[in-house]
Design an enzyme around this catalytic site. Sequence first.
Site, mmCIF file in Angstrom:
data_model
loop_
_atom_site.group_PDB
_atom_site.id
_atom_site.type_symbol
_atom_site.label_atom_id
_atom_site.label_comp_id
_atom_site.label_asym_id
_atom_site.label_seq_id
_atom_site.Cartn_x
_atom_site.Cartn_y
_atom_site.Cartn_z
ATOM 1 N N HIS A 82 -10.557 -3.734 24.831
ATOM 2 C CA HIS A 82 -10.083 -3.342 23.500
ATOM 3 C C HIS A 82 -9.209 -2.087 23.583
ATOM 4 C CE1 HIS A 82 -10.088 -2.463 19.222
ATOM 5 N NE2 HIS A 82 -10.709 -3.597 18.997
ATOM 6 N N LYS A 166 -2.159 18.266 21.934
ATOM 7 C CA LYS A 166 -2.832 18.235 23.235
ATOM 8 C C LYS A 166 -4.151 17.481 23.074
ATOM 9 C CE LYS A 166 -4.292 21.568 26.782
ATOM 10 N NZ LYS A 166 -5.596 22.163 26.642
ATOM 11 N N HIS A 168 -7.973 16.029 23.628
ATOM 12 C CA HIS A 168 -9.243 16.531 24.158
ATOM 13 C C HIS A 168 -9.364 15.911 25.546
ATOM 14 C CE1 HIS A 168 -13.560 16.775 24.880
ATOM 15 N NE2 HIS A 168 -13.664 17.653 23.891
ATOM 16 N N PRO A 169 -9.652 16.699 26.594
ATOM 17 C CA PRO A 169 -9.569 16.183 27.964
ATOM 18 C C PRO A 169 -10.404 14.923 28.208
ATOM 19 C CG PRO A 169 -10.686 18.338 27.875
ATOM 20 C CD PRO A 169 -10.029 18.130 26.562
ATOM 21 N N THR A 170 -11.581 14.821 27.595
ATOM 22 C CA THR A 170 -12.423 13.626 27.822
ATOM 23 C C THR A 170 -12.585 12.747 26.594
ATOM 24 O OG1 THR A 170 -14.413 14.918 27.319
ATOM 25 C CG2 THR A 170 -13.775 14.754 29.647
ATOM 26 N N GLY A 172 -10.173 12.448 24.111
ATOM 27 C CA GLY A 172 -8.895 11.914 23.657
ATOM 28 C C GLY A 172 -8.513 12.304 22.246
#
Lengths: 299, 299
Positions: A82, A166, A168-170, A172
């Site tokens: 998905h 930007k 969020h690093p983990t 998204g």
Amino acid sequence: MSKLIECIPNFSEGQNEATINGLVKIAQSVAGVTLLDHSSDKSHNRSVFTLVGDEVGIQEAAFQLVKYASEQIDMTKQHGEHPRMGATDVVPFVPVKDATLAECVEISKKVAKRINDELNIPIFLYEESAANPSRVNLAKVRKGQFEGMPEKLLEEEWAPDFGARKIHPTAGVTAVGARMPLVAFNVNLDTSDISIANKIAKIVRGSGGGFKYCKGIGVMLEDRNIAQVSMNMVNFEGTPLYRAFETIRFEAKRYGVNIIGSEVIGLTPAKALIDCAEYYLQIEEFDYQKQILENHLLS
Amino acid sequence: MSKLIECIPNFSEGQNEATINGLVKIAQSVAGVTLLDHSSDKSHNRSVFTLVGDEVGIQEAAFQLVKYASEQIDMTKQHGEHPRMGATDVVPFVPVKDATLAECVEISKKVAKRINDELNIPIFLYEESAANPSRVNLAKVRKGQFEGMPEKLLEEEWAPDFGARKIHPTAGVTAVGARMPLVAFNVNLDTSDISIANKIAKIVRGSGGGFKYCKGIGVMLEDRNIAQVSMNMVNFEGTPLYRAFETIRFEAKRYGVNIIGSEVIGLTPAKALIDCAEYYLQIEEFDYQKQILENHLLS
């Protein structure tokens, strides 16, 4: 009588039972909120939760779920069939009782702001909450998916509605919005010619020049050897079910084809069907709020 | 989710405000019960209360109201336009949510027994609770009214279902029973000829050989100069609204007359209209309990 609002957050986790159970526990623990349903799909690697609650509770539950998902789901390692762009992919709010779509837009913006303030996840507002027409459609907002988001956020027209350019690093990026309840409504034809269903679907759906709040495709029901016009009625007040149904009826006649039945898949608000009864029975001046017995019982 | 049962007691007092207020206070004081509505008519000298509550509360409320009415209303001095045989004339119980008609029959019998045991008022069970067909119809049960009851109770076929063959000296006799919710449904014709509406009413109503759960008469709407088939749908599952409507449509055609609209008067259960939408939209295998969103919200 208090307002009731539905929230249907979609999480990018459909495999890890510990994470899913953690989400269930949170959904069940917030005061004023009931978890109506949740389902997970392993190949999609996605879980859909259906909660209903009062104005305050539903905001708290949505935030707590997004927070937990951001702690548990690492999008840099997530794969599934998905499309997705965040640990919590999408958070729609839907008016259910005594609440308006406009109120759900307000709620969506409050929750979006809090998610960004406290969790630093950038937010796109979509559907009725969208800041401009290019952000209404989730597929357009999500295009590029998690992997493409860092770049997309830098494009001029894709600054998030809340937060910096930007990811969020983990976790998204998350889409938050408001929409009317959706009714999945399929109409079956006495033909095995899928091209007829496809042509009619194009006529009734908004994108084909048809009804604004109707999405539709032709589908083949292999086991019955019949073609179906499969629709999502995304605003049953803007486009009532009977209007799509009667249009399919008269368009099918061109091909000598008839309607042999229909299906409502899953849940529908009572009003979506009562509006149809009003039409067919030609009821004059019906007042849904006052005249439906059950509306006096819901506390 | 608890069962919800409606009770619509009719009291033979529509003038004395102190008595009416006393009834209101009792209806509002029983736990688990809500007073939805009450209305009094001075010339009829009658008050109709609409309560809804759980299985236990609704029985207690009905009994307490009958008790108070028996203390306050003296039928030897009561006069009004409406036929009546007791201080509390009639006490119907109606299934509203998660309750069946059969359960309401049981409830009616329990309340009937208690009224007789504790207040010594003889009871006729009527409608669905009736012991035999001649007691189904309230008008037949009440025939003779309060003044004729002492004699009627001595007739072989009119022994009360609960109690001796002797009226309560001031509270008379009360009818207690169970019935389906009633929907007042009127269909307007494009004719000013009342005789056409009368003929069609006779065709659709059970007493004329038509639908068992439909009562109907022809009515003239003077202000619009049109005739109307005015119906009480006394069991919308046994005789759905659409069936009476479509029958009126094809019977009217004989006279070159068309349906121009309809009216639902007062309250209707959602299901009475949703059943019609199911018919007209040809929905296959619809599950009312599971698929209507609101059924998951009522607590």
